[in-house]
Motif scaffolding. Sequence first.
Motif, PDB file in Angstrom:
ATOM      1  N   GLN A  82       4.067   4.594   3.890  1.00 23.70           N
ATOM      2  CA  GLN A  82       4.585   3.370   3.278  1.00 23.70           C
ATOM      3  C   GLN A  82       5.587   2.682   4.200  1.00 23.70           C
ATOM      4  O   GLN A  82       5.562   1.458   4.368  1.00 23.70           O
ATOM      5  CB  GLN A  82       5.232   3.672   1.924  1.00 23.70           C
ATOM      6  CG  GLN A  82       5.604   2.418   1.149  1.00 23.70           C
ATOM      7  CD  GLN A  82       6.180   2.735  -0.211  1.00 23.70           C
ATOM      8  OE1 GLN A  82       7.342   3.093  -0.319  1.00 23.70           O
ATOM      9  NE2 GLN A  82       5.361   2.615  -1.246  1.00 23.70           N
TER      10      GLN A  82
ATOM     11  N   GLU B 207       9.410  -1.412  -9.056  1.00 19.73           N
ATOM     12  CA  GLU B 207       8.022  -1.242  -9.494  1.00 19.73           C
ATOM     13  C   GLU B 207       7.070  -1.206  -8.300  1.00 19.73           C
ATOM     14  O   GLU B 207       7.207  -1.976  -7.344  1.00 19.73           O
ATOM     15  CB  GLU B 207       7.620  -2.379 -10.432  1.00 19.73           C
ATOM     16  CG  GLU B 207       6.259  -2.184 -11.089  1.00 19.73           C
ATOM     17  CD  GLU B 207       5.937  -3.278 -12.088  1.00 19.73           C
ATOM     18  OE1 GLU B 207       4.891  -3.171 -12.740  1.00 19.73           O
ATOM     19  OE2 GLU B 207       6.721  -4.244 -12.212  1.00 19.73           O
ATOM     20  N   GLU B 208       6.113  -0.304  -8.335  1.00 22.23           N
ATOM     21  CA  GLU B 208       5.126  -0.166  -7.275  1.00 22.23           C
ATOM     22  C   GLU B 208       3.726  -0.494  -7.793  1.00 22.23           C
ATOM     23  O   GLU B 208       3.448  -0.311  -8.982  1.00 22.23           O
ATOM     24  CB  GLU B 208       5.149   1.246  -6.697  1.00 22.23           C
ATOM     25  CG  GLU B 208       6.467   1.599  -6.004  1.00 22.23           C
ATOM     26  CD  GLU B 208       6.427   2.987  -5.396  1.00 22.23           C
ATOM     27  OE1 GLU B 208       5.718   3.861  -5.959  1.00 22.23           O
ATOM     28  OE2 GLU B 208       7.079   3.206  -4.369  1.00 22.23           O
TER      29      GLU B 208
ATOM     30  N   LYS C 193       0.663   3.667  -3.523  1.00 19.97           N
ATOM     31  CA  LYS C 193       1.342   2.512  -4.111  1.00 19.97           C
ATOM     32  C   LYS C 193       2.378   1.926  -3.161  1.00 19.97           C
ATOM     33  O   LYS C 193       2.978   2.628  -2.352  1.00 19.97           O
ATOM     34  CB  LYS C 193       1.988   2.901  -5.446  1.00 19.97           C
ATOM     35  CG  LYS C 193       0.956   3.277  -6.504  1.00 19.97           C
ATOM     36  CD  LYS C 193       1.589   3.529  -7.851  1.00 19.97           C
ATOM     37  CE  LYS C 193       0.528   3.841  -8.901  1.00 19.97           C
ATOM     38  NZ  LYS C 193       1.110   4.066 -10.236  1.00 19.97           N
ATOM     39  N   MET C 194       2.556   0.603  -3.306  1.00 16.76           N
ATOM     40  CA  MET C 194       3.494  -0.142  -2.466  1.00 16.76           C
ATOM     41  C   MET C 194       4.411  -0.986  -3.341  1.00 16.76           C
ATOM     42  O   MET C 194       4.016  -1.458  -4.404  1.00 16.76           O
ATOM     43  CB  MET C 194       2.736  -1.090  -1.536  1.00 16.76           C
ATOM     44  CG  MET C 194       1.978  -0.420  -0.412  1.00 16.76           C
ATOM     45  SD  MET C 194       3.048   0.110   0.923  1.00 16.76           S
ATOM     46  CE  MET C 194       3.678  -1.463   1.515  1.00 16.76           C
ATOM     47  N   LYS C 195       5.632  -1.199  -2.868  1.00 15.99           N
ATOM     48  CA  LYS C 195       6.527  -2.153  -3.511  1.00 15.99           C
ATOM     49  C   LYS C 195       6.242  -3.542  -2.934  1.00 15.99           C
ATOM     50  O   LYS C 195       6.099  -3.686  -1.713  1.00 15.99           O
ATOM     51  CB  LYS C 195       7.981  -1.800  -3.221  1.00 15.99           C
ATOM     52  CG  LYS C 195       8.470  -0.513  -3.840  1.00 15.99           C
ATOM     53  CD  LYS C 195       9.926  -0.275  -3.468  1.00 15.99           C
ATOM     54  CE  LYS C 195      10.451   1.009  -4.075  1.00 15.99           C
ATOM     55  NZ  LYS C 195      11.862   1.263  -3.725  1.00 15.99           N
TER      56      LYS C 195
END
Length: 485
Positions: free
Chosen positions: A229, A432-433, A423-425
Amino acid sequence: MDYVFKNQREKISIVKGKGYYNNVPFGDEISERSLFYDEIIRELSFDFNQCIIRLNQCSRNFIKDTDGCNVLYLSDTDGGYPRKGVAVKTNNEIKEYPNLRYVDLMINEKNIKQGKLSIFSHEIGHVMMENIWPNFPVGNSVKPHASMAVTDYFLAFYEGFGEHFQRLVYDNVDYYNKLQREQEGFRDDITKLWHSKIDKDLRLNAVLNNQYIHKNLLPSLDTSSMELQELIVLEHLSPIFDKIKLKNAQEMLSCEGVIATLFYRINTNKDIQYNYACRDFYNNFLIDKIPEDTDIRDIFNPFENVILKNFYVWSKLKGKINDDSIIFIDFIEEWLKCFPEDREELIKIFISTTIGKTITNKLAKLYEEAAYYGLIGDMKNYLECCNSYNAFLDSLCEQAIEGKINLRQNIGDEFWITNKDFKMKPWMYIEEEFPLRVNVNTASIYELCTFKQIPYNLAVQLVKKRDEQGHLNRDEIINIIGKEI
């Protein structure tokens, strides 16, 4: 007579935010007797800002929604935003404007002296677009937007239009140029390391020099202990450009900096600015028709003329765009239909700015060779590449102008895939991602590595083949990955 505004005193209202009223932002009009009001109005009275306010009113006249004057809403929300719906208290009376679009900025007595109001034209650029195109498409990317980043066609188009005004402001307002120079002292060097400062500087200089077309480079760091990430964010937001390696066509058209450069070059082009349309065209943007004995050039200056063309093309496009559209190419093609007199200049600007990448890889290879020889100071080979490049560029432009080649023939299809396991922000400050969603034809090596079926070596192979060809088709992706997408 002013054919744009019904009332000169109602050009713009400065409203200090107080909270919410019936679920829309609410505030009081700032007293015209205050020094703060005078400071804001002084800057909004610069010729360029007056021109932008006037153009925004033209966009409102065009959609026949002129309830309320233009509003600059001063809130405590850091940054700048286009908003819809506001309630304003004037002389103890609250008036609601649920459909009014306006600019929301965090402006105060301190930051206005630092040039914060220079972002006003960027945000009102978004307001203009949303006036004409209220349901502008939402793109596929979940990654943070920034001028140097590659996201998707729609986000790049929307943000690129706003960003090109930041360069225009510095072209046209000496006051902001002076403030910029005063803030470049040696004591402020460390402040230039902050992301938004880096991004702002790029928007001013990289747009002017067409730097965004080059590949982003990962900064020189020990990446062995970094999480994927972090690597993706670092590469995504890197302001370092590889001078001898170009983005592919999809990457260029998904990069808001490239789109900002295209808008800037189109909207400052003198030939396109001075190609005026017929009288009826301009009546669409006015509250009264222009008398037959009045010269249109006395109503709209050349810059206003070209922005009105943008508005009109958007209005024609908005019912034709779908999820698979390549919006900037559609924009160019629609412009050529609406304003055929601009054909030659518009095509030349587009092909030369994108180094012909949407048509063929051949011109780009000459460009990259010239960049290499120029970098090492090899004059003989550099000049040979330049001569070959210029001849081929002229040939491509000529063929495109004559309709013999298609501007989109080397773009290829997008292939968006979602990684539910990664998942990414959307922004570093948001907790929240969201599942990472990438287009295989623009994804970086590290983004591809988030998929379990794509190890690092395979990701490198995928990107290498994509760079050589310009894009990959579905069968090639399946052959390399070994799985249907």
